[in-house]
Write an enzyme that holds these catalytic residues in place. Sequence first.
Site, PDB file in Angstrom:
ATOM      1  N   GLN A 162       0.849  -1.099  -0.120  1.00  0.00           N
ATOM      2  CA  GLN A 162       0.023   0.071  -0.011  1.00  0.00           C
ATOM      3  C   GLN A 162       0.730   1.487   0.000  1.00  0.00           C
ATOM      4  O   GLN A 162       0.249   2.293  -0.390  1.00  0.00           O
ATOM      5  CB  GLN A 162      -0.983  -0.097   1.291  1.00  0.00           C
ATOM      6  CG  GLN A 162      -1.858  -1.051   1.158  1.00  0.00           C
ATOM      7  CD  GLN A 162      -2.766  -1.175   2.336  1.00  0.00           C
ATOM      8  OE1 GLN A 162      -2.586  -1.768   3.229  1.00  0.00           O
ATOM      9  NE2 GLN A 162      -3.971  -0.330   2.115  1.00  0.00           N
TER      10      GLN A 162
ATOM     11  N   HIS B  15       0.745  -9.309   4.347  1.00  0.00           N
ATOM     12  CA  HIS B  15      -0.475  -8.575   4.511  1.00  0.00           C
ATOM     13  C   HIS B  15      -1.006  -8.517   3.234  1.00  0.00           C
ATOM     14  O   HIS B  15      -0.758  -7.460   2.442  1.00  0.00           O
ATOM     15  CB  HIS B  15       0.099  -6.920   5.047  1.00  0.00           C
ATOM     16  CG  HIS B  15      -0.943  -6.089   5.391  1.00  0.00           C
ATOM     17  ND1 HIS B  15      -0.789  -5.340   6.503  1.00  0.00           N
ATOM     18  CD2 HIS B  15      -2.091  -5.595   4.762  1.00  0.00           C
ATOM     19  CE1 HIS B  15      -1.933  -4.580   6.562  1.00  0.00           C
ATOM     20  NE2 HIS B  15      -2.712  -4.652   5.306  1.00  0.00           N
TER      21      HIS B  15
ATOM     22  N   ASN C 107      -2.079 -10.674   8.379  1.00  0.00           N
ATOM     23  CA  ASN C 107      -2.969  -9.401   8.460  1.00  0.00           C
ATOM     24  C   ASN C 107      -4.209  -9.830   7.872  1.00  0.00           C
ATOM     25  O   ASN C 107      -4.776 -10.492   7.078  1.00  0.00           O
ATOM     26  CB  ASN C 107      -2.627  -8.474   7.824  1.00  0.00           C
ATOM     27  CG  ASN C 107      -3.516  -6.971   7.834  1.00  0.00           C
ATOM     28  OD1 ASN C 107      -3.457  -6.615   9.027  1.00  0.00           O
ATOM     29  ND2 ASN C 107      -4.444  -6.914   6.935  1.00  0.00           N
ATOM     30  N   GLU C 108      -5.409  -9.924   9.106  1.00  0.00           N
ATOM     31  CA  GLU C 108      -6.775  -9.970   8.662  1.00  0.00           C
ATOM     32  C   GLU C 108      -7.235 -11.015   7.757  1.00  0.00           C
ATOM     33  O   GLU C 108      -7.519 -10.687   6.597  1.00  0.00           O
ATOM     34  CB  GLU C 108      -7.301  -8.691   8.105  1.00  0.00           C
ATOM     35  CG  GLU C 108      -7.224  -7.351   8.949  1.00  0.00           C
ATOM     36  CD  GLU C 108      -7.479  -5.937   8.241  1.00  0.00           C
ATOM     37  OE1 GLU C 108      -7.694  -6.308   6.896  1.00  0.00           O
ATOM     38  OE2 GLU C 108      -7.600  -5.137   8.873  1.00  0.00           O
TER      39      GLU C 108
HETATM   40  O1  IFM Z   1      -6.046  -0.258   4.294  1.00  0.00           O
HETATM   41  C1  IFM Z   1      -6.679  -1.366   5.013  1.00  0.00           C
HETATM   42  C2  IFM Z   1      -5.407  -2.375   5.475  1.00  0.00           C
HETATM   43  O2  IFM Z   1      -4.967  -2.885   4.627  1.00  0.00           O
HETATM   44  C3  IFM Z   1      -6.081  -3.472   6.266  1.00  0.00           C
HETATM   45  N1  IFM Z   1      -7.002  -3.035   7.331  1.00  0.00           N
HETATM   46  C4  IFM Z   1      -8.041  -2.001   6.781  1.00  0.00           C
HETATM   47  C5  IFM Z   1      -7.332  -1.045   6.392  1.00  0.00           C
HETATM   48  C6  IFM Z   1      -8.360  -0.017   5.835  1.00  0.00           C
HETATM   49  O3  IFM Z   1      -9.303  -0.358   5.423  1.00  0.00           O
END
Ligand code: IFM
Length: 447
Positions: free
Chosen positions: A67, A162, A206-207
């Site tokens: 990102q 991520h 991540n998530e």
């Molecule tokens: O930008 C994302 C991130 O990559 C993962 N969690 C939520 C963020 C905002 O939407």
Amino acid sequence: MKKILSEKKKSLLIGTGVLCTLFCTFFSNLSFKAYRYNKPVGHEDATAETLEFPDGFLWGAATASYQVEGGNKHSIWWEFEQEEGRIKNGDRTEVCVDHYNLYEEDFDLMSDLDLNSYRFSLEWGRIEPEKGVFDDSEVTHYKNVLKALKEKNVIPMVTLWHHSIPTWFAEEGGWESKNSVKYFSAYVQYVAENLGEDVELWLTMNEPTAYISSGYLMAKWPPGEASPLKVPGIQKNLVKAHKAAYDIIHRYDSEAEVGIAEYSSYVVSSNNKNIVENIVAYSIDKSWTHYFVSRVRTQTDFIGVHYYYRQKIRLGLIKDLFSKDAVDFEQTGLDREYYPQGLYEVLMRFDKYDLPIYITEIGVQDYHEVPRDVFVQEHAREVYYAIQNGVDVRGFYYWALLDSFEWSEGYDAKFGLISVDLETLERTIKDSSQAYADIARCNCVGN
Ligand code: IFM
């Protein structure tokens, strides 16, 4: 004959009675549990003028490699970006916000904000651009990043994966493949050997739930095709991958703290008197939001909680479920409801695992109803109350350090503490970020 028949009838009646009793007991237990789960825990408001946090509390900001870095051409996202209609405004990441080259400048600004920790991720496709081929120069890059943080006394928290997977890994089937755990482990082994001595706080992934729902259910992310039947297999592989990474890092450094970061909205019924809504909300939260953490609880040193909004479960008319009119709340962007009390409730729910918690993401976009300063102050207060109520919260990472590439939303969603001019790459700390810097400086928040 008559006697036999009536005997049969009797057994049938008894059987049905037993089944009904069992079902009723199960249902009333479930309804009661669901009712209690959906009832907010709540807290009294403090009277002190300032609310102090424990010594050593980490106030940080977070980013993810894809990102912010730019030029991550070995990622499947790179291919995805080229497909028409995938990314809002056709945004691309050739340069992105060039954190890859400008990280020192970014760390200077982070120091101006007095943050004491930085969460960032390693780009797997940079480190391992081809299966089994590792690029030492990329490890050197991340070593330099870690060195720059050390010089500024900023504690790193490193995410191993991520959302962005290497193209070769995707071609091998990605997380759907039975070999995925083996491939991920080889990468983690290499990272642990090369960067292990500079990192104490790790996140394996991540998530995972957001990865699955955005990619395999909503098809907004790669692979870009809804395939719900693949979900259980992916979930299993990701659980195994977390555990494998946990063991590898601990084998290398028994003192390291290794956790998992999960997307954890506050899932709650819209009406606590509605039994069905309560059960649905309870079941979704248990089987979806808590899926990963509940399965890795004995092999994780902490939980990374990401809180963005409340998700009300409302089983009204179909038209209510899907109509935009149902969204009648104050927004933080991307249809997310502003609901700071939800953070407290989420933390209380995660407390049952009896593990330390870091809030590894929380943030708001520019240009929405809630200003960033109010947003961080109100959420910090809720964290304070959770700590007072016995939850072991150790850190708060604002998402994001910089305005960045918000996946399929492109660059419009501006979460950053620092804005970046995409033409000149000039960075500016936003006025609305000063409130967060004040909190970090005093390790407290005004009441
Ligand atoms: O930008 C994302 C991130 O990559 C993962 N969690 C939520 C963020 C905002 O939407």
